[in-house]
Design an enzyme around this catalytic site. Structure first.
Site, PDB file in Angstrom:
ATOM      1  N   GLY A 135     -18.437  22.898 -14.555  1.00  0.00           N
ATOM      2  CA  GLY A 135     -18.537  21.488 -15.580  1.00  0.00           C
ATOM      3  C   GLY A 135     -17.195  22.188 -16.933  1.00  0.00           C
ATOM      4  O   GLY A 135     -17.305  20.658 -17.785  1.00  0.00           O
ATOM      5  N   SER A 137     -14.430  23.140 -16.658  1.00  0.00           N
ATOM      6  CA  SER A 137     -13.326  23.211 -16.732  1.00  0.00           C
ATOM      7  C   SER A 137     -11.936  24.199 -16.949  1.00  0.00           C
ATOM      8  O   SER A 137     -11.237  24.049 -17.824  1.00  0.00           O
ATOM      9  CB  SER A 137     -12.563  22.330 -17.953  1.00  0.00           C
ATOM     10  OG  SER A 137     -13.019  20.942 -17.331  1.00  0.00           O
ATOM     11  N   SER A 139     -10.528  25.297 -14.323  1.00  0.00           N
ATOM     12  CA  SER A 139      -9.047  24.810 -14.155  1.00  0.00           C
ATOM     13  C   SER A 139      -7.987  24.479 -14.500  1.00  0.00           C
ATOM     14  O   SER A 139      -6.880  24.961 -14.684  1.00  0.00           O
ATOM     15  CB  SER A 139      -9.440  23.932 -12.453  1.00  0.00           C
ATOM     16  OG  SER A 139      -9.844  23.077 -13.098  1.00  0.00           O
ATOM     17  N   ASP A 183      -9.646  17.461 -19.746  1.00  0.00           N
ATOM     18  CA  ASP A 183     -10.193  18.362 -20.474  1.00  0.00           C
ATOM     19  C   ASP A 183      -9.216  19.018 -20.470  1.00  0.00           C
ATOM     20  O   ASP A 183      -9.346  20.487 -21.402  1.00  0.00           O
ATOM     21  CB  ASP A 183     -10.247  18.846 -18.124  1.00  0.00           C
ATOM     22  CG  ASP A 183     -11.698  18.571 -17.674  1.00  0.00           C
ATOM     23  OD1 ASP A 183     -12.353  17.530 -18.830  1.00  0.00           O
ATOM     24  OD2 ASP A 183     -12.176  18.496 -16.817  1.00  0.00           O
ATOM     25  N   TYR A 233     -19.831   8.338  -7.790  1.00  0.00           N
ATOM     26  CA  TYR A 233     -18.548   7.837  -8.919  1.00  0.00           C
ATOM     27  C   TYR A 233     -17.910   7.057  -8.374  1.00  0.00           C
ATOM     28  O   TYR A 233     -17.577   5.727  -9.363  1.00  0.00           O
ATOM     29  CB  TYR A 233     -17.487  10.014  -8.571  1.00  0.00           C
ATOM     30  CG  TYR A 233     -16.867   9.537  -9.909  1.00  0.00           C
ATOM     31  CD1 TYR A 233     -16.954   9.675 -11.310  1.00  0.00           C
ATOM     32  CD2 TYR A 233     -15.432   9.125  -8.898  1.00  0.00           C
ATOM     33  CE1 TYR A 233     -15.561   9.525 -12.384  1.00  0.00           C
ATOM     34  CE2 TYR A 233     -13.824   8.912 -10.386  1.00  0.00           C
ATOM     35  CZ  TYR A 233     -14.425   8.921 -11.335  1.00  0.00           C
ATOM     36  OH  TYR A 233     -12.916   9.120 -12.351  1.00  0.00           O
TER      37      TYR A 233
HETATM   38  P1  ADP Z   1     -14.458  24.165 -13.224  1.00  0.00           P
HETATM   39  O1  ADP Z   1     -13.099  23.506 -13.837  1.00  0.00           O
HETATM   40  O2  ADP Z   1     -15.233  22.316 -13.536  1.00  0.00           O
HETATM   41  O3  ADP Z   1     -14.701  25.231 -14.027  1.00  0.00           O
HETATM   42  P2  ADP Z   1     -12.920  23.454 -10.510  1.00  0.00           P
HETATM   43  O4  ADP Z   1     -13.617  24.110  -9.370  1.00  0.00           O
HETATM   44  O5  ADP Z   1     -11.915  22.521 -11.850  1.00  0.00           O
HETATM   45  O6  ADP Z   1     -14.093  23.987 -11.888  1.00  0.00           O
HETATM   46  O7  ADP Z   1     -12.632  25.146 -10.933  1.00  0.00           O
HETATM   47  C1  ADP Z   1     -12.999  25.922 -11.127  1.00  0.00           C
HETATM   48  C2  ADP Z   1     -11.639  26.814 -10.469  1.00  0.00           C
HETATM   49  O8  ADP Z   1     -11.003  27.596 -10.945  1.00  0.00           O
HETATM   50  C3  ADP Z   1     -12.643  28.557  -8.869  1.00  0.00           C
HETATM   51  O9  ADP Z   1     -12.831  27.577  -8.049  1.00  0.00           O
HETATM   52  C4  ADP Z   1     -11.291  29.216  -9.445  1.00  0.00           C
HETATM   53  O10 ADP Z   1     -10.308  29.087  -8.515  1.00  0.00           O
HETATM   54  C5  ADP Z   1     -10.493  29.071 -10.714  1.00  0.00           C
HETATM   55  N1  ADP Z   1     -11.281  30.206 -11.424  1.00  0.00           N
HETATM   56  C6  ADP Z   1     -11.871  29.606 -12.898  1.00  0.00           C
HETATM   57  N2  ADP Z   1     -11.460  30.943 -12.706  1.00  0.00           N
HETATM   58  C7  ADP Z   1     -11.278  31.837 -12.532  1.00  0.00           C
HETATM   59  C8  ADP Z   1     -11.125  33.123 -12.522  1.00  0.00           C
HETATM   60  N3  ADP Z   1     -11.428  33.374 -13.909  1.00  0.00           N
HETATM   61  N4  ADP Z   1      -9.767  33.672 -12.437  1.00  0.00           N
HETATM   62  C9  ADP Z   1      -9.294  33.092 -11.403  1.00  0.00           C
HETATM   63  N5  ADP Z   1     -10.122  32.272 -10.857  1.00  0.00           N
HETATM   64  C10 ADP Z   1     -10.607  31.107 -11.546  1.00  0.00           C
HETATM   65 MG    MG Z   2     -11.857  21.569 -13.099  1.00  0.00          MG
END
Ligand code: ADP
Ligand code: MG
Length: 401
Positions: A135, A137, A139, A183, A233
């Site tokens: 959570g 962010s 992404s 985000d 949600y």
């Molecule tokens: P959040 O945004 O809450 O962290 P999400 O599911 O939206 O969760 O995003 C997570 C995704 O972002 C991971 O599954 C991956 O695909 C990508 N991600 C995050 N950090 C990295 C990283 N260091 N290297 C590659 N991909 C990453």
């Molecule tokens: Mg995300």
């Protein structure tokens, strides 16, 4: 973590043109009110995505995710959602730049003239230390890092807000997640030791000092995600719409929850069945939380973190009892620190049914509290607690050599 510059050099046998860092974010207060025309109060943190980028000339993108040990090569044309998840956060924003008509940021800029440059392709390496799916962010941090880098590399002249809107569109179209703007907004606009009040309607924003002195912001991660999250949600959104419509029948001048007082909620949402009761509870929470955020930023302006922390506890109570988006694990973590004199405030953060709690804890007590909580969480919830100590840092920026 080996510097991203070195990874780039190893992979591509050349130095990158530039390096960008883009942070994850927390939200201090203002939960589940973004989609109800409210305000949120995010801040960027010291967990980030880092990227190195350089131009190519052959019309291809060579993308490396260092932490995952994966490399994907794609042509710049005919972009479409990809089976490898992280790739979508890169190509999604590339698509925004290449195909302006697909983005919602109403950008009348010189993108068209720059497209040819960008269409020649680029090499990119990313790595990061934002815990995935907690959570925070990660992404959005990738999307913002990539867009910020493209903006610099190809002189696109985008504002931070335009980039935030384009990154949001990219998440909608390429990741299929219909998220709000917070985000991306927070990752790009963060400033050191400041929280940002974002008006989710007008997109106006104001910085407030977050003076923590002897305190730290600590996240306790339940490491669970109950499956309920997305269906509940949608139900919450529906219940709020229903409540608003009922109130509007009696008060036609009411446009959004912003115009509603608690008295009106009490007067209009008398209930005689369980559905009516739920609509009443949701609306009561939304109106209370809206008011709480306005008071909370006054606390920040005065530097009164005690008062601010108290409101975080109140938010949690509302989310748990009225809005009903908490879960036993989150309630346990908040309850466990609620009478601790070294904890100013704590609440669940994010959509709910799992994820993290956000806590303001006296620095000298962090170790002891973390130890105790980790042990009791393991004993009672049979789960390992993850703990993230954060500081409030600047938003997306170029990293000098
Ligand atoms: P959040 O945004 O809450 O962290 P999400 O599911 O939206 O969760 O995003 C997570 C995704 O972002 C991971 O599954 C991956 O695909 C990508 N991600 C995050 N950090 C990295 C990283 N260091 N290297 C590659 N991909 C990453
Ligand atoms: Mg995300």
């Amino acid at each position: 973590m080996l510097a991203i510059r070195s990874h780039f050099l190893n992979h591509f046998n050349d130095a990158p043109a530039l390096v960008v860092k883009s942070p994850g974010r927390i939200n201090l207060i203002g939960e589940h009110i973004d989609y109800n025309h409210g305000f949120v109060l995010p801040a960027a943190i010291d967990k980030f995505i880092e990227l190195a980028i350089g131009k190519r000339t052959d019309g291809a993108m060579h993308m490396v995710a260092v932490d995952l040990g994966e490399t994907i090569i794609l042509p710049m044309h005919n972009l479409a959602p990809h089976a490898t998840v992280w790739v979508n956060y890169i190509i999604g924003v590339v698509d925004q730049v290449l195909n302006t008509e697909n983005n919602n940021a109403s950008i009348e800029i010189n993108l068209v003239s720059k497209r040819e440059d960008l269409a020649a392709g680029f090499d990119i390496c990313i790595q990061g230390n934002i815990p995935l799916g907690a959570g925070l962010s990660s992404s959005a941090a990738i999307e913002c890092a990539v867009l910020f880098a493209l903006n610099e590399l190809y002189s696109l002249s985008l504002t931070k807000m335009q980039m935030a809107l384009m990154a949001q569109s990219a998440e909608h179209t390429f990741a299929g997640v219909h998220c709000g703007l917070m985000d991306m907004f927070a990752s790009l606009h963060g400033e050191k030791n400041k929280a940002i009040l974002l008006d989710c309607d007008s997109l106006d924003f104001t910085y407030y000092p977050l003076v923590l002195d002897d305190y730290s912001i600590i996240l306790f991660d339940t490491q669970i995600k109950h499956a309920l999250a997305s269906s509940e949600y949608n139900t919450r959104r529906f219940e709020c719409e229903r409540g608003l419509a009922i109130i509007q029948e009696k008060y036609p001048t009411v446009k959004t929850f912003r115009d509603i007082s608690l008295e009106q909620v009490e007067a209009c949402l008398a209930f005689n069945d369980i559905k009516g009761l739920k609509v009443y509870q949701r609306c009561k929470y939304v109106v209370e939380e809206m008011q709480r955020v306005q008071l909370a930023v006054q606390d920040l302006a005065k530097g009164d973190m005690q008062a601010f922390g108290k409101k975080m506890f109140e938010t949690h109570t509302g989310l748990s009892n009225l809005y009903e988006v908490s879960c036993p694990e989150l309630d346990f973590l908040v309850e466990a620190v609620s009478n601790n004199e070294n904890v100013l405030g704590a609440r669940m953060m994010g959509g709910g049914f799992g994820g993290c709690t956000i806590n303001i804890i006296k620095k000298s007590a962090v170790e002891e509290i973390t130890k105790t909580l980790t042990a009791s969480y393991a004993q009672l919830m049979h789960k390992e607690l993850a703990v993230y100590i954060t500081s409030i840092e600047e938003g997306t920026h170029l990293v000098a050599e």
